[in-house]
Design an enzyme around this catalytic site. Structure first.
Site, mmCIF file in Angstrom:
data_model
loop_
_atom_site.group_PDB
_atom_site.id
_atom_site.type_symbol
_atom_site.label_atom_id
_atom_site.label_comp_id
_atom_site.label_asym_id
_atom_site.label_seq_id
_atom_site.Cartn_x
_atom_site.Cartn_y
_atom_site.Cartn_z
ATOM 1 N N LYS C 81 0.872 -1.185 0.000
ATOM 2 C CA LYS C 81 0.000 0.000 0.000
ATOM 3 C C LYS C 81 0.903 1.227 0.000
ATOM 4 O O LYS C 81 1.976 1.205 0.640
ATOM 5 C CB LYS C 81 -0.855 -0.057 1.267
ATOM 6 C CG LYS C 81 -1.904 1.035 1.412
ATOM 7 C CD LYS C 81 -2.673 0.823 2.727
ATOM 8 C CE LYS C 81 -3.799 1.814 2.916
ATOM 9 N NZ LYS C 81 -4.570 1.548 4.154
ATOM 10 N N SER C 156 -9.506 1.395 3.333
ATOM 11 C CA SER C 156 -8.636 2.199 2.500
ATOM 12 C C SER C 156 -7.569 1.400 1.741
ATOM 13 O O SER C 156 -6.970 1.935 0.819
ATOM 14 C CB SER C 156 -7.952 3.251 3.368
ATOM 15 O OG SER C 156 -7.078 2.618 4.292
ATOM 16 N N SER C 180 -9.604 -1.051 7.540
ATOM 17 C CA SER C 180 -9.063 -0.804 6.197
ATOM 18 C C SER C 180 -8.339 -1.967 5.530
ATOM 19 O O SER C 180 -7.991 -1.879 4.362
ATOM 20 C CB SER C 180 -8.137 0.411 6.221
ATOM 21 O OG SER C 180 -8.892 1.587 6.235
#
Lengths: 94, 481, 489
Positions: C81, C156, C180
């Site tokens: 990420k 996210s 997330s």
């Protein structure tokens, strides 16, 4: 919880500028959120200790006073908007 | 006419003398090239996290022990949020409501009636001492400002006094006392010019005899001890004038301008919530055991005022000499080390240090000193034993100071050893005895002190080149004969 | 190389490398090829340094040929990420604020992946600064759900979940502050685990809510997630909040626990109003499966569920308002070209550099820190409620080994379907309490809707007992064949 947020003061704290339109939108959205969160007020938390960390460290977490090598200047130069003689340049402070 | 009393509290920030910063192990030294003492944590890069410096916390504990504070068994860390270009994270890690040290006091010495007379002592109460991180240094130029983050993250202690001082003179004594105590435990060098000690003052006035506190004004930009005193003195006067003129004192922050000897308003009182303090979730609280605190307490050395008392009462040194030696850890350490090697003449040792050594060292770094207590102890002994005259001793001192050679060697190399021409001295003694019949008669009548006149004459006539011990010996022989 | 290989579970990829069926370079190239083909539709990656990635793969092959492998997983690609600092690589957090920032240092987890010889494969899209659960808050692009590109991938950790689901990658790291990792895993039909708070060092991971943030793993299988989790966990001297606790071998624990009959708690509050009927059905079917396996199923109460969202948003935004203050135009972020004074440098850079969700949360955080009787009054109140949430779970765990709930109240919704921020926040209802209590949580596929969207099952474990949690998850996975199902793209 107080139900009206002073958007101008919050914007000042945030160091963010908003147009009047944005202010109106954010104000409304904040209001919704604050209204929703105000249900916490009804919970009896008397005698309850705030919980910040969900586990305990057994010993103090601290480091010995032994310097490590550091190359912050290089790190700074790599990403800084503007440098002069090793110093970071910023617009004048009023 | 009303008489006023000033009420003054000080907030003093002191850089702790650790090798690394409070929240990362990047090194700190004064005067390095800009931004070379930084790392990703100091610069607040994304993802960086703090790790406390054990030595900084223990040093702060030691300072708290020295000032008789109550040491917290557990203390947490808070974030003080505000935007400024010198604060890399735009928050400062500090301690809001659980300071490491609470209460305590700083003993101060007030001015004596004359320079050579000891002044009275009193205690200035402390409110708290807490630990926080320093910010970087901003330099303002014409077309912008520049930032150096070397200083950012250096451990600071903030020593907050109670509003317990009442004059600029007390403020001066307080700062001097802080300085000497913090140096005594090696917590800081307290050099205000280097920013190692910084001071803000809260000043208010009230009618004499009143116990209520007046509206306080915070003074900033007080960059030297004398600056603090001048600023405070000026502020007291300003408030008295305003009050006399019927004006109300406004709670505000004023900036002191040392050159103009004047202050200007910076801002009115900060509104509540301006810093949005909250517990730093990146740090666990620190807990201190009784044993850990006790260990720091044990490491507190004999403090300057106690040392002075000891020098005055047990070594019988004059006050003026002790007031030079005791506040300066380096001088008193030198004195103690010399005393340990040669105990017979503390006054002479103290005088050498308080006068000659202090003057010669000047601004030189103390570490570069070639003269050691071994040198001084030997020098004092050589004089006491009559090997070296007082006058030559000065020459030997300077030579030893410059070269690091031992005094005995210098004496030998330069041929400074006293060689007393006993016959000539005897002749001189007889001349003096003849010239001063009155003291001679008094001496013979049992008044020992009368001899001092003769000794003085002899020292004068030998131009100080002959040791007193030799003079005394020959004079005694002549008087007998 | 056959495309099917790219969907193999981690242990089979490892076997393929060991048996020389393919090299790390071949494997990596195959993932790159697939990624290049799918990216126009999926848009999971924010940046990709192909040359560096292949160099790492070749270095692994070199080590293999010399018999000095760094770990069992040497040569396996893994995506990050765009919130993990990797030295020399961009770190944008999907924000214009950090668009041109290059990290000069490695996060501790990145160091650990490198030390294991893994191939760091690209930077994955996310909601800006991890704030969001749909990817709609990325400043750069909208990642699509591989099962239906009109739908959100969740967030996210949107790119991480989508890339693994689409077979662009076998593994990815995400972060989980209030769900997330778990929620996008649920919406994309992959496994996502967030361990106990304190298990994984946060050093080098851009902070959102410091007392909640934990890295997590997205993988195709529970065993794969367990293996990578083991690599990441453990105390870090650079993170004072990382737990000084021993980390067991999770894969071994799973093996040792096979066949054990655990007790599972089913909290009635998690199956109430607002839960999509298809999701409810699938999760209850999962509960049924466990029952049939001989597990004890115990109805429990978690009464604090309804306070979770409030407490979570107060705490997370308060911490974020302070954590994001460093993005100020001074040292390394975007600086507005229009700034003529310091004040303008701050306020213009932040106005232009942050997206509206980030601004909204900063404002909310500042509000809760600056209103009320004293500084942080509401933050404090929320922390007290947080303890009640913690106690609620602690009590439940006195009689159960894990808790079963849905991960998300709905399957993936259409992009732009949710209109108000509050309605978005409310969709985090099942995941935030787990974060507040600092507990480990895992989401794994447990079914599909009629429109072929994945449904996620959330299992919640005791603190520092990821082994049990993973064992229970793996038992479910073993009994089902959701793995065989491929996303549409």
């Amino acid at each position: 919880m107080k139900t009206s947020a002073d958007i101008d003061q919050l914007a000042k704290f945030a160091c963010i500028r908003f147009s009047e339109e944005e202010k109106a939108i954010f104000q409304q959205q904040l209001q919704d959120m604050i209204g929703y969160c105000s249900k916490l007020e009804a919970i009896n938390t008397e005698g309850v200790e705030p919980l910040l960390h969900t586990f305990e460290q057994e010993d103090n977490v601290w480091g010995e006073d032994e310097p490590t090598t550091c190359d912050g200047l290089k790190m700074l130069e790599q990403n800084a908007p503007e440098m002069r003689d090793g110093q970071l340049v910023v617009p004048k402070v009023l | 006419m009303l008489h006023y009393e000033a009420v003054i509290g000080l907030e003093v920030h002191v850089q702790l003398k650790t090798r690394t910063k409070l929240l990362t192990r990047a090194p700190y030294r004064y005067g390095e090239e800009p931004n070379t003492l930084t790392d990703e944590v100091v610069l607040g890069l994304p993802g960086t996290l703090p790790v406390l410096n054990k030595a900084a916390i223990l040093k702060a504990v030691q300072v708290g022990c020295m000032f008789g504070c109550e040491i917290a068994r557990r203390c947490k860390w808070d974030r003080k949020n505000y935007f400024y270009p010198d604060a890399p994270k735009n928050y400062q890690v500090s301690q809001l409501d659980e300071p490491l040290c609470k209460g305590g006091f700083v003993e101060i010495e007030l001015e004596g009636s004359a320079r050579n007379i000891q002044g009275g002592h009193r205690r200035v109460a402390l409110n708290r001492i807490h630990v926080e991180e320093d910010v970087g240094k901003l330099t303002h130029g014409s077309d912008g400002s520049t930032v150096d983050f070397n200083r950012a993250g250096v451990p600071l202690i903030e020593i907050v006094s109670e509003p317990d001082m009442h004059s600029a003179e007390e403020v001066f004594a307080y700062l001097k006392s802080l300085e000497m105590h913090l140096r005594a435990v090696g917590a800081s060098d307290c050099d205000m010019e280097k920013g190692q000690m910084r001071c803000d003052a809260n000043v208010s006035i009230r009618a004499m005899g009143s116990t209520a506190l007046g509206t306080k004004v915070e003074l900033k930009n007080l960059n030297s001890i004398s600056g603090v005193c001048n600023g405070v003195r000026h502020e007291i006067q300003r408030q008295i004038c305003a009050t006399e003129a019927g004006e109300a004192i406004v709670q505000e922050t004023r900036r002191w301008d040392a050159e103009k000897n004047n202050s200007t308003s910076m801002r009115s009182k900060e509104s509540a919530h301006d810093y949005r303090y909250f517990t730093d979730p990146d740090l666990f609280p620190i807990t201190l055991s009784e044993a850990q605190i006790e260990e720091q307490r044990k490491q507190v050395p004999e403090l300057p005022f106690a040392k002075q008392e000891r020098y005055l009462t047990t070594l019988h040194l004059p006050y003026t000499v002790t007031s030079v030696l005791c506040p300066d850890k380096r001088l008193s350490d030198f004195f103690e080390a010399t005393q340990a090697l040669y105990t017979k003449n503390p006054l002479s040792t103290a005088n050498w240090i308080a006068n000659d050594l202090l003057r010669e060292t000047g601004n030189q770094p103390w570490e570069a000193l070639k003269l050691t207590p071994q040198h001084l102890a030997e020098l004092v002994r050589l004089v006491d034993e009559g090997v070296l005259s007082k006058q030559s001793a000065k020459e030997v001192f300077f030579a030893a100071f410059q070269t690091g050679e031992m005094p005995s060697k210098i004496v030998k190399d330069k041929g400074l050893e006293v060689s007393v021409d006993t016959d000539a001295l005897r002749t001189l003694c007889e001349e003096v005895i003849a010239a001063f019949p009155k003291p001679v008669a008094e001496y013979r009548a049992g008044k020992e002190k009368a001899l001092n006149v003769l000794k003085g004459q002899l020292m004068k006539r030998t131009q100080g080149k002959v040791p007193v011990s030799a003079i005394e010996k020959v004079l005694a022989e002549c008087l007998k004969g | 190389m056959e495309e099917e290989t790219l969907f193999l579970p981690l242990e089979q990829l490892v076997a393929g490398l060991n048996e020389k069926r393919f090299s790390s370079e071949e494997l990596t190239k195959a993932y790159i090829e697939r990624t290049k083909r799918l990216e126009p539709e999926i848009k999971a990656f924010l940046s990709f340094d192909e040359e560096k990635t292949l160099r790492e793969a070749r270095a692994s092959d070199e080590r293999r040929s010399q018999g000095r492998l760094l770990s069992e997983y040497d040569g396996i690609p893994i995506g990050l990420k765009d919130i993990f600092s990797e030295k020399g690589q961009p770190l944008t957090c999907a924000s214009k604020m950090l668009e041109h920032y290059v990290s000069p240092y490695d996060a501790t987890v990145v160091e650990r992946l490198k030390a294991a010889g893994m191939v760091l494969f690209g930077r994955l899209n996310m909601d800006e600064f991890a704030m969001g659960s749909s990817c709609e808050n990325s400043a750069f692009q909208m990642t699509r759900n591989p099962w239906n590109t009109k739908c959100i991938p969740g967030g996210s950790s949107s790119g991480s979940a989508a890339a693994v689901a689409a077979g662009e990658l076998p593994l990815a790291l995400g972060t989980d502050t209030g769900g997330s990792v778990r929620q996008p895993a649920a919406l994309c039909g992959v496994v996502g685990i967030k361990p106990t708070y304190g298990r994984i060092s946060r050093y080098g991971i851009a902070a959102f809510g410091s007392s909640l943030d934990q890295a997590g793993v997205l993988a195709r299988t529970v065993l794969g997630a367990a293996a990578i989790l083991k690599l990441l966990c453990g105390a870090d001297p650079k993170d004072a909040t990382s737990a000084r606790k021993e980390v067991p071998d999770f894969c071994k624990e799973i093996q040792n626990n096979r066949g054990k009959k655990w007790t599972l708690g089913v909290p009635e509050e998690y199956f109430g109003d607002g839960l999509d009927p298809e999701v409810k059905e699938a999760v209850l079917a999962a509960v049924d499966f466990y029952k049939q396996q001989g597990y004890t199923i115990k109805p429990i109460r978690l009464k604090t569920l309804e306070y979770g969202i409030s407490a979570y948003y107060i705490i997370a935004t308060a911490e974020a308002s302070s954590n994001l203050a460093r993005y100020d135009g001074v040292r390394y972020t975007y600086r507005s070209p229009n700034a003529k004074t310091t004040e303008e440098m701050f306020s213009l850079s932040r106005s232009e550099g942050f997206g509206s969700e980030v601004k909204r949360r900063i404002l909310l955080g500042l509000y809760v820190l600056s209103s009320g009787e004293y500084d942080a009054y509401y933050y404090d109140k929320a922390q007290k409620v947080r303890r009640l949430v913690y106690n609620d779970f602690a009590e439940a765990f006195e009689s159960v080994d894990a808790i079963v709930t849905p991960t998300s109240p709905t399957p993936a919704t259409k992009i732009g379907a949710k209109s108000t921020p509050l309605s978005v926040y409310l969709s985090d209802i099942y995941t935030v309490s787990v974060s507040l209590a600092g507990l480990p949580g895992i989401s794994l596929p447990c079914g599909f809707t009629q429109s072929n969207l994945p449904i996620g099952l959330q299992l919640i474990g005791k603190p520092f007992d990821e082994g049990t949690l993973l064992s229970i998850a793996e038992a479910f996975e073993e009994g089902h064949d959701f793995l065989e199902r491929r996303s549409r793209v």
